[in-house]
Design a protein around this motif. Structure first.
Motif, PDB file in Angstrom:
ATOM      1  N   VAL A 105      46.545  39.573  38.874  1.00 16.83           N
ATOM      2  CA  VAL A 105      47.548  40.410  39.537  1.00 16.83           C
ATOM      3  C   VAL A 105      48.891  39.702  39.441  1.00 16.83           C
ATOM      4  N   GLY A 106      49.896  40.389  38.932  1.00 12.71           N
ATOM      5  CA  GLY A 106      51.223  39.800  38.811  1.00 12.71           C
ATOM      6  C   GLY A 106      51.921  39.689  40.148  1.00 12.71           C
ATOM      7  N   ILE A 107      52.615  38.573  40.370  1.00 11.06           N
ATOM      8  CA  ILE A 107      53.355  38.400  41.628  1.00 11.06           C
ATOM      9  C   ILE A 107      54.840  38.695  41.458  1.00 11.06           C
ATOM     10  N   ASP A 108      55.270  38.944  40.225  1.00 15.51           N
ATOM     11  CA  ASP A 108      56.676  39.256  39.967  1.00 15.51           C
ATOM     12  C   ASP A 108      56.811  40.762  39.730  1.00 15.51           C
ATOM     13  N   PRO A 109      57.426  41.494  40.661  1.00 14.78           N
ATOM     14  CA  PRO A 109      57.544  42.950  40.491  1.00 14.78           C
ATOM     15  C   PRO A 109      58.387  43.349  39.279  1.00 14.78           C
ATOM     16  N   LYS A 110      59.143  42.400  38.712  1.00 12.12           N
ATOM     17  CA  LYS A 110      59.956  42.713  37.530  1.00 12.12           C
ATOM     18  C   LYS A 110      59.097  42.797  36.271  1.00 12.12           C
ATOM     19  N   ASP A 111      57.911  42.219  36.306  1.00 14.66           N
ATOM     20  CA  ASP A 111      57.035  42.237  35.139  1.00 14.66           C
ATOM     21  C   ASP A 111      56.347  43.600  35.025  1.00 14.66           C
ATOM     22  N   ASP A 112      56.674  44.342  33.978  1.00 18.36           N
ATOM     23  CA  ASP A 112      56.049  45.645  33.792  1.00 18.36           C
ATOM     24  C   ASP A 112      54.752  45.515  32.990  1.00 18.36           C
ATOM     25  N   ALA A 113      54.118  46.660  32.742  1.00 19.11           N
ATOM     26  CA  ALA A 113      52.829  46.664  32.051  1.00 19.11           C
ATOM     27  C   ALA A 113      52.944  46.082  30.651  1.00 19.11           C
ATOM     28  N   ALA A 114      54.030  46.396  29.955  1.00 21.61           N
ATOM     29  CA  ALA A 114      54.192  45.903  28.586  1.00 21.61           C
ATOM     30  C   ALA A 114      54.303  44.383  28.553  1.00 21.61           C
ATOM     31  N   THR A 115      55.059  43.816  29.505  1.00 23.76           N
ATOM     32  CA  THR A 115      55.216  42.365  29.581  1.00 23.76           C
ATOM     33  C   THR A 115      53.878  41.687  29.827  1.00 23.76           C
ATOM     34  N   ALA A 116      53.127  42.218  30.802  1.00 20.12           N
ATOM     35  CA  ALA A 116      51.834  41.635  31.140  1.00 20.12           C
ATOM     36  C   ALA A 116      50.857  41.758  29.978  1.00 20.12           C
ATOM     37  N   ARG A 117      50.837  42.906  29.341  1.00 23.76           N
ATOM     38  CA  ARG A 117      49.908  43.139  28.230  1.00 23.76           C
ATOM     39  C   ARG A 117      50.185  42.183  27.073  1.00 23.76           C
ATOM     40  N   GLU A 118      51.445  41.984  26.774  1.00 28.09           N
ATOM     41  CA  GLU A 118      51.832  41.094  25.679  1.00 28.09           C
ATOM     42  C   GLU A 118      51.458  39.649  25.982  1.00 28.09           C
ATOM     43  N   ARG A 119      51.659  39.235  27.227  1.00 25.53           N
ATOM     44  CA  ARG A 119      51.363  37.857  27.604  1.00 25.53           C
ATOM     45  C   ARG A 119      49.867  37.564  27.532  1.00 25.53           C
TER      46      ARG A 119
END
Length: 259
Positions: A105-119
């Motif tokens: 679960v991301g703790i940074d609300p600025k991180d969108d789905a695309a950012t998380a998926r790429e990482r």
């Protein structure tokens, strides 16, 4: 070797540790201090970044135990090895994939789905059993972390988070069963913990976990506990390796002289 590799990861982290600007008082508030009976909110709206589907945390758990990792998807310090090592430990449990879920679960609300998926794609590669990767809005993140006693701080200067480097073992109904270190997970012990969580058992929770995912502490000019520990062990390992090499060279030379 693993500790040395981790130290190298920290050294190559984007931006470097020296950009950290959080004061000592702010860092002291960062910890995992769950209240008795702490439970994740099962009705929390979350988005699965791999499917794009918006659902509830309870539906993600599906009544099964899970290893929950709150992470910063743009963090290059400890989050990456936390995810990788947790996946390795889960694979070594020998449990069926449906009984050993890893949920991020991301703790940074600025991180969108695309950012998380790429990482996650970059970290996980083509390994099987890709973790369930979730994002939530600011209110949802605040609620989840608050209910679990997970306290972190945002460093605006370096656009990074100081947060506990912790894995939260949840029972199928969302109760916090155990707090684990994702950097020291053992397949055998994790299997036992997951089995107990699957039976609804809750272990003894630590009062305060303050192992930080945060690099250089500008307030004191020293490394935070996790970084200091890893660098210390890496330094000792390096000294021992050099000493061993010297002994080998001395023995080789003596044999050559004797011959």
């Amino acid at each position: 070797m693993r500790l040395l590799a981790l130290a190298a990861l920290f050294a190559m982290a984007p931006g470097g540790f020296a950009e950290a600007r959080l004061a000592r008082a702010e860092l002291d508030r960062v910890a995992l201090a769950p209240a008795p009976g702490a439970r994740a909110p099962l009705d929390l709206p979350v988005t699965d970044v791999l499917t794009g589907e918006t659902t509830r945390l309870g539906a993600v758990l599906g009544g099964r135990p899970a290893l929950l990792l709150p992470v910063d998807y743009t963090c290059g310090n400890v989050c990456d090895p936390m995810i990788g090592l947790s996946g390795d430990a889960l694979a070594k449990t020998g449990l069926d994939p449906k009984d050993r879920r890893l949920v991020l679960v991301g703790i940074d609300p600025k991180d969108d789905a695309a950012t998380a998926r790429e990482r996650i794609a970059a970290i996980w590669g083509d390994r099987p059993g890709q973790p369930v990767t979730l994002v939530a809005d600011a209110a949802g993140i605040t609620r989840l972390t608050g209910d679990l006693g997970y306290r972190y701080a945002y460093d605006e200067a370096s656009d990074s988070f100081a947060h506990p480097a912790a894995a939260l073992l949840l029972t199928g109904d969302g109760r916090l069963a155990r707090v684990l270190s994702p950097l020291a997970l053992d397949g055998k012990d994790l299997r036992l913990a997951l089995t107990e969580a699957g039976e609804g058992q809750v272990g003894t929770l630590s009062d305060r976990l303050a192992l930080l995912c945060y690099g250089y502490d500008a307030a004191k000019g020293v490394y935070t506990p996790l970084i200091a520990r890893i660098l210390t062990v890496a330094g000792v390992a390096t000294i021992l390796a050099i000493a061993g090499l010297i002994l080998v060279l001395i023995r080789v030379r003596r044999r050559q002289e004797a011959a």
